[in-house]
Design a protein around this motif. Structure first.
Motif, PDB file in Angstrom:
ATOM      1  N   LEU A 141       7.577   3.472  -5.007  1.00  0.00           N
ATOM      2  CA  LEU A 141       6.219   3.752  -5.464  1.00  0.00           C
ATOM      3  C   LEU A 141       5.469   4.516  -4.387  1.00  0.00           C
ATOM      4  O   LEU A 141       5.474   4.133  -3.213  1.00  0.00           O
ATOM      5  CB  LEU A 141       5.511   2.430  -5.758  1.00  0.00           C
ATOM      6  N   ILE A 142       4.841   5.622  -4.771  1.00  0.00           N
ATOM      7  CA  ILE A 142       3.946   6.342  -3.886  1.00  0.00           C
ATOM      8  C   ILE A 142       2.520   6.085  -4.362  1.00  0.00           C
ATOM      9  O   ILE A 142       2.210   6.271  -5.547  1.00  0.00           O
ATOM     10  CB  ILE A 142       4.255   7.850  -3.869  1.00  0.00           C
ATOM     11  N   ILE A 143       1.669   5.653  -3.435  1.00  0.00           N
ATOM     12  CA  ILE A 143       0.291   5.326  -3.775  1.00  0.00           C
ATOM     13  C   ILE A 143      -0.647   6.315  -3.085  1.00  0.00           C
ATOM     14  O   ILE A 143      -0.758   6.305  -1.857  1.00  0.00           O
ATOM     15  CB  ILE A 143      -0.071   3.890  -3.331  1.00  0.00           C
ATOM     16  N   PRO A 144      -1.321   7.184  -3.855  1.00  0.00           N
ATOM     17  CA  PRO A 144      -2.337   8.040  -3.241  1.00  0.00           C
ATOM     18  C   PRO A 144      -3.602   7.227  -2.979  1.00  0.00           C
ATOM     19  O   PRO A 144      -4.052   6.469  -3.837  1.00  0.00           O
ATOM     20  CB  PRO A 144      -2.593   9.111  -4.321  1.00  0.00           C
ATOM     21  N   VAL A 145      -4.170   7.399  -1.791  1.00  0.00           N
ATOM     22  CA  VAL A 145      -5.384   6.687  -1.416  1.00  0.00           C
ATOM     23  C   VAL A 145      -6.392   7.707  -0.894  1.00  0.00           C
ATOM     24  O   VAL A 145      -6.099   8.451   0.041  1.00  0.00           O
ATOM     25  CB  VAL A 145      -5.117   5.612  -0.344  1.00  0.00           C
ATOM     26  N   GLN A 146      -7.548   7.732  -1.505  1.00  0.00           N
ATOM     27  CA  GLN A 146      -8.581   8.699  -1.150  1.00  0.00           C
ATOM     28  C   GLN A 146      -9.274   8.308   0.153  1.00  0.00           C
ATOM     29  O   GLN A 146      -9.561   7.135   0.395  1.00  0.00           O
ATOM     30  CB  GLN A 146      -9.607   8.770  -2.284  1.00  0.00           C
ATOM     31  N   CYS A 147      -9.538   9.290   0.987  1.00  0.00           N
ATOM     32  CA  CYS A 147     -10.212   9.041   2.268  1.00  0.00           C
ATOM     33  C   CYS A 147     -11.718   8.923   2.058  1.00  0.00           C
ATOM     34  O   CYS A 147     -12.503   9.771   2.522  1.00  0.00           O
ATOM     35  CB  CYS A 147      -9.886  10.143   3.269  1.00  0.00           C
ATOM     36  N   GLU A 148     -12.124   7.875   1.356  1.00  0.00           N
ATOM     37  CA  GLU A 148     -13.538   7.625   1.120  1.00  0.00           C
ATOM     38  C   GLU A 148     -13.819   6.132   1.266  1.00  0.00           C
ATOM     39  O   GLU A 148     -12.905   5.319   1.434  1.00  0.00           O
ATOM     40  CB  GLU A 148     -13.956   8.149  -0.252  1.00  0.00           C
ATOM     41  N   TYR A 149     -15.086   5.769   1.153  1.00  0.00           N
ATOM     42  CA  TYR A 149     -15.546   4.424   1.489  1.00  0.00           C
ATOM     43  C   TYR A 149     -14.800   3.332   0.725  1.00  0.00           C
ATOM     44  O   TYR A 149     -14.436   2.301   1.299  1.00  0.00           O
ATOM     45  CB  TYR A 149     -17.044   4.320   1.221  1.00  0.00           C
ATOM     46  N   TYR A 150     -14.572   3.549  -0.570  1.00  0.00           N
ATOM     47  CA  TYR A 150     -13.942   2.511  -1.379  1.00  0.00           C
ATOM     48  C   TYR A 150     -12.424   2.692  -1.433  1.00  0.00           C
ATOM     49  O   TYR A 150     -11.774   2.298  -2.402  1.00  0.00           O
ATOM     50  CB  TYR A 150     -14.511   2.533  -2.796  1.00  0.00           C
ATOM     51  N   ALA A 151     -11.850   3.268  -0.406  1.00  0.00           N
ATOM     52  CA  ALA A 151     -10.428   3.614  -0.407  1.00  0.00           C
ATOM     53  C   ALA A 151      -9.515   2.424  -0.723  1.00  0.00           C
ATOM     54  O   ALA A 151      -8.554   2.560  -1.475  1.00  0.00           O
ATOM     55  CB  ALA A 151     -10.049   4.211   0.948  1.00  0.00           C
ATOM     56  N   LEU A 152      -9.820   1.281  -0.142  1.00  0.00           N
ATOM     57  CA  LEU A 152      -8.925   0.133  -0.319  1.00  0.00           C
ATOM     58  C   LEU A 152      -9.284  -0.722  -1.528  1.00  0.00           C
ATOM     59  O   LEU A 152      -8.625  -1.711  -1.806  1.00  0.00           O
ATOM     60  CB  LEU A 152      -8.938  -0.737   0.941  1.00  0.00           C
ATOM     61  N   GLU A 153     -10.352  -0.303  -2.238  1.00  0.00           N
ATOM     62  CA  GLU A 153     -10.753  -1.058  -3.425  1.00  0.00           C
ATOM     63  C   GLU A 153      -9.655  -0.990  -4.480  1.00  0.00           C
ATOM     64  O   GLU A 153      -9.220   0.076  -4.884  1.00  0.00           O
ATOM     65  CB  GLU A 153     -12.047  -0.485  -3.995  1.00  0.00           C
ATOM     66  N   GLY A 154      -9.208  -2.100  -4.935  1.00  0.00           N
ATOM     67  CA  GLY A 154      -8.183  -2.146  -5.973  1.00  0.00           C
ATOM     68  C   GLY A 154      -6.763  -2.135  -5.451  1.00  0.00           C
ATOM     69  O   GLY A 154      -5.835  -2.464  -6.192  1.00  0.00           O
ATOM     70  N   ILE A 155      -6.574  -1.763  -4.179  1.00  0.00           N
ATOM     71  CA  ILE A 155      -5.223  -1.719  -3.641  1.00  0.00           C
ATOM     72  C   ILE A 155      -4.607  -3.117  -3.609  1.00  0.00           C
ATOM     73  O   ILE A 155      -3.425  -3.307  -3.884  1.00  0.00           O
ATOM     74  CB  ILE A 155      -5.207  -1.098  -2.227  1.00  0.00           C
ATOM     75  N   ALA A 156      -5.429  -4.115  -3.299  1.00  0.00           N
ATOM     76  CA  ALA A 156      -4.924  -5.492  -3.262  1.00  0.00           C
ATOM     77  C   ALA A 156      -4.392  -5.903  -4.630  1.00  0.00           C
ATOM     78  O   ALA A 156      -3.338  -6.557  -4.729  1.00  0.00           O
ATOM     79  CB  ALA A 156      -6.020  -6.447  -2.813  1.00  0.00           C
TER      80      ALA A 156
END
Length: 252
Positions: A141-156
């Motif tokens: 799985l490749i997960i794109p993560v945006q470099c913004e404030y809510y970046a880790l939101e939802g990753i958990a």
């Protein structure tokens, strides 16, 4: 045998489809045979590859009607595509009553896996049955993560879903890498977010960062990946570099 890779993040607007399209095209540019399987009912990956959303049979026919996988493939100069459109929106409901509903995509792709080096799956921005099918079919799985404030939101939540899928559906499932998208080297904030993500995921984070680049944003309207729309742009060079890094990781 193809390496099957899903590109997923239930948070919208993080560059998921952009990454799926351009990674597909970049891998092909590097001499690999690649198929992009569009599992998102929006069909943006389909049009972004220059394929036709209206062409049938497509991903809906593959999953719901049992169409032969080979008959669903469209050839493009950027890589092969199994296209989708809004018709796929109903597939999650129709799959519910099917036997082995989580493994429909896996079974379908098994028949063509020997024809490709890589199969890239673009997932919808949600954790529902289409995404579960993708996670069941893939080994990475490749997960794109945006470099913004809510970046880790939802990753958990996504990591929890991955662990549940690993336990119950696909024991081979693993996070292959985290790709940082919309990175702006002019701001300290992008570096701060990148540092936080690196602390969280450590060596899973790709060294290549995808910059915020107008050419990346423009290319879908021309039905081309950015590496064909403007091969000398920062976005193009970044995705080619990402493809090289992926090949290095997976084929060493």
């Amino acid at each position: 045998m193809a390496k099957i890779i899903a590109v997923a993040n239930q948070k919208g607007g993080v560059g998921k489809t952009t990454t799926a399209v351009n990674l597909t095209a970049a891998l092909k540019k590097r001499g690999k045979s690649v198929l992009l399987a569009d599992c998102d009912p929006q069909g943006n990956a389909t049009s972004g590859m220059g394929a036709q959303k209206s062409q049938s049979p497509n991903m809906y026919d593959l999953l719901v009607r049992g169409a032969d996988c080979g008959s669903c493939i469209q050839k493009t100069e950027f890589g092969d595509v199994i296209g989708s459109n809004k018709e796929l929106s109903g597939a999650a409901v129709e799959l519910v009553n099917m036997e082995n509903r989580e493994y429909v995509l896996k079974s379908a792709l098994a028949g063509i896996a020997d024809s490709y080096d890589y199969i890239i799956i673009d997932c919808p921005p949600s954790l529902e049955l289409l995404t579960i099918n993708a996670l069941a079919a893939t080994e990475g799985l490749i997960i794109p993560v945006q470099c913004e404030y809510y970046a880790l939101e939802g990753i958990a939540d996504l990591v929890t879903t991955i662990e549940l899928c690993r336990q119950r559906i696909n024991p081979k499932l693993r996070i292959m890498g985290i790709v940082l998208t919309m990175y702006d080297s002019r701001t300290n904030f992008s570096d701060q977010v990148a540092d936080e993500i690196s602390k969280y995921f450590n060596t899973l984070v790709f060294n290549t960062k995808i910059p915020r680049n107008v050419r990346i944003a423009e290319s879908p309207s021309h039905g081309k990946p950015v590496i064909e729309y403007d091969r000398f742009s920062k976005g193009s060079r970044a995705y080619l570099k990402l493809a090289g890094e992926l090949i290095s990781r997976e084929e060493r």
